[in-house]
Design an enzyme around this catalytic site. Structure first.
Site, PDB file in Angstrom:
ATOM      1  N   LYS A  50       0.826  -1.209   0.000  1.00 32.92           N
ATOM      2  CA  LYS A  50       0.000   0.000   0.000  1.00 32.92           C
ATOM      3  C   LYS A  50       0.864   1.265   0.000  1.00 32.92           C
ATOM      4  CE  LYS A  50      -4.056  -1.952   2.285  1.00 32.92           C
ATOM      5  NZ  LYS A  50      -4.912  -1.874   3.490  1.00 32.92           N
ATOM      6  N   ALA A  64      -0.675   0.887   6.086  1.00 30.92           N
ATOM      7  CA  ALA A  64      -1.075   0.035   7.205  1.00 30.92           C
ATOM      8  C   ALA A  64      -2.150  -0.943   6.755  1.00 30.92           C
ATOM      9  CB  ALA A  64      -1.590   0.881   8.364  1.00 30.92           C
ATOM     10  N   ASP A  65      -2.183  -2.071   7.434  1.00 29.02           N
ATOM     11  CA  ASP A  65      -3.228  -3.058   7.192  1.00 29.02           C
ATOM     12  C   ASP A  65      -3.464  -3.850   8.469  1.00 29.02           C
ATOM     13  OD1 ASP A  65      -4.822  -4.156   4.751  1.00 29.02           O
ATOM     14  OD2 ASP A  65      -4.282  -5.902   5.954  1.00 29.02           O
ATOM     15  N   THR A  66      -4.714  -4.229   8.698  1.00 32.64           N
ATOM     16  CA  THR A  66      -5.103  -4.958   9.908  1.00 32.64           C
ATOM     17  C   THR A  66      -5.846  -6.225   9.535  1.00 32.64           C
ATOM     18  OG1 THR A  66      -5.305  -2.873  11.121  1.00 32.64           O
ATOM     19  CG2 THR A  66      -6.413  -4.781  12.077  1.00 32.64           C
TER      20      THR A  66
END
Length: 180
Positions: A50, A64-66
């Site tokens: 990203k 960011a990624d969750t």
């Protein structure tokens, strides 16, 4: 200047704890995960892809990624109410992990980390699950819940960073930004 490479409204709000001097930019990237990747590796990988499209900008880029994972299995965003119900039943009465990966690119250097928070759910009745699904909240959330909303009623406790569960480990990100 800071570029937040995420379309999450929750991340936008959380980044404001660190700075108001940022802009949001997103790129259409393929978020297909390689086979056999662990949840912690997955979030670092996704945060990186990203952020990467903006690496050449004269800015600090944050991606960011969750993900939510239980027993090593990643639970994505549910496709519909039935998928949300299945996920919530799987999480009911158990402890799972929420992983957020963060990639910061500044001056050609990439810094990545992940944060893990353990979340324990109450044992949920079918009515509790159905009532929660009726709020519409679970349909755009990893693991079919949002701890910052009605999903908080499902949570018995957490061990770790609350903001990580919301989608951005603010304190750790702030420390990284101060260090670089």
């Amino acid at each position: 200047m800071i570029i937040l490479a995420s379309q999450s409204p929750r991340r936008r709000e959380l980044l404001k704890y660190i700075t108001n001097d940022f802009e949001v930019r997103v790129s259409d990237v393929d978020e297909t995960l390689p086979d056999g990747i662990s949840p912690s590796e997955a979030v670092v990988y996704l945060s990186g892809i990203k952020a990467q499209p903006f690496a050449k900008e004269n800015a600090t880029v944050i991606g960011a990624d969750t993900v939510v994972a239980i027993d090593g299995k990643i639970l994505g965003k549910p496709e519909n109410a039935d998928a949300a119900r299945d996920m919530l039943k799987e999480l009911s009465g158990k402890t799972h992990s929420v992983f957020t990966g963060v990639t910061v690119i500044k001056d050609g250097k990439t810094h990545s980390f992940y944060e893990e928070t353990r979340v324990t759910f109450h044992t949920l009745t079918d009515k509790e699950i159905d009532d929660y699904i009726l709020t519409g909240e679970p349909l755009d959330k990893a693991g079919a819940y949002g701890i910052q909303g009605f999903g908080s009623l499902l949570v018995e406790g957490i061990c770790g960073d609350y903001f990580n569960v919301v989608g951005l480990p603010v304190s750790r990100l702030n420390r990284l930004l101060m260090d670089i």
